[in-house]
Design a protein around this motif. Structure first.
Motif: not given
Length: 343
Positions: A89, A94, A97-98
């Protein structure tokens, strides 16, 4: 990042292991009163699952900026481009929250200077338990049981959980920082010069502790330091950074004892050899100072300090090129720099 006079960079050959951290063409530019300041310039760097990677270089070369970039901890107004893939990722894209979920649980950081990182008015137990309560959603009882286990793992008595940071020694505070980094069982720990303010004996203890813990738990480690000898003893691989770029990358012991870039060799030669009076009485220093990031010399940034500089170096900013099995260096002399053998 391809620039005039540069060929596309070649990464060192690596076994086909899973890359936990994959940094691609990363650039970081700070906004200052004097204009843009390029701190990181087109860095490619990868770290396999369970691997220990050292990042070395003088102060101001961009090491800490690179470390902070991994979890997007840079100050407002910073411009960052490229990719930072953590478990596949991209951290840079991002949502908040992630990103909050990834911090601590996916990757954590051990900063230098624990006294500045710990809250002086909160007890140690509360500070270690905080990320556990936030990410693992357990009861306070279970969180504090976990704190006791973590303190034992880093060599502190569980009774120290009730202490305030000022009641601990420098080495004990750094052990608390390591316990906090391990609190949510991350896949990656970034250690940004974790032993800078400690004496030599305590430094050795902390380094041994970090190495043993990450090995026992299968955690990947990105260790940042200006000390090549420390990284060579602690890490599997070693990358050397100069003026915001990676100039050498390879197996740690080989890079330290047989550097292919003149800058790496100069850093390694600056460390006296135990039992060698000549190296103690006449240490090999590195002349000059690192360049101003806002006014880099043309061609190779290391050219003004390099004893091997030739006319080509004034016009070509060399990319990383293959310099042996699993090795790469960014130097026009990469195939002709003499080897120094074992130190």
């Amino acid at each position: 990042m391809t620039q005039p006079g540069r060929a596309p960079e070649a990464r060192p050959d690596k076994a086909p292991t899973a890359q936990l951290l994959d940094i691609r063409n990363l650039t970081v530019t700070y906004r200052t009163g004097g204009g843009p300041l390029p701190a990181v310039r087109g860095v490619d760097l990868s770290l396999a699952a369970g691997q220990k990677l050292g990042l070395a270089g003088e102060s101001g070369c961009g090491k800490s900026t690179l470390a902070a970039s991994v979890l997007r901890l840079l100050p407002p107004g910073t411009t960052t481009t490229g990719e930072i893939l953590l478990g596949g990722e991209d951290v840079l894209t991002m949502g908040w929250s992630r990103l909050r979920a990834v911090r601590w649980a996916g990757a954590s950081i051990v900063f230098q200077g624990a006294m500045h990182s710990l809250n002086p008015v909160r007890r140690i137990a509360h500070q270690i338990a905080e990320p556990i309560l936030l990410h693992d959603k357990v009861s306070e009882t279970l969180a504090h049981e976990r704190v006791a286990v973590l303190l034992e793992q880093v060599g502190l008595a569980a009774a120290r959980a009730s202490a305030y940071p000022h009641e601990l020694s420098g080495g004990q505070r750094q052990r608390v920082m390591i316990a906090m980094a391990l609190a949510c069982s991350p896949n990656l720990i970034v250690a940004d010069e974790p032993t800078t303010a400690l004496d030599v004996m305590v430094q050795a203890q902390i380094l041994r502790l970090i190495g043993d813990l990450v090995a026992a738990q299968g955690i990947s480690l990105l260790m940042i330091s200006h000390d090549l000898a420390v990284l060579a003893q602690t890490c599997d691989r070693l990358a050397v950074m100069y003026a915001g770029r990676i100039v050498e990358d390879g197996p740690a012991h080989q890079v330290f004892t047989d550097g292919r870039h003149p800058y790496t060799r100069a850093l390694a030669a600056a460390f006296p050899r135990i039992g060698d009076p000549s190296s103690r009485r006449a240490p090999h220093g590195l002349p000059g100072d690192p360049p101003d990031p806002t006014a880099l010399p043309t061609g190779c940034a290391f050219r003004p300090r390099c004893p091997l500089a030739i006319e080509t170096c004034a016009h070509v900013d060399p990319a990383l090129s293959v310099a042996g099995p699993g090795r790469a260096a960014a130097c026009v002399h990469v195939t002709s720099v003499p080897t120094g053998g074992e130190r």
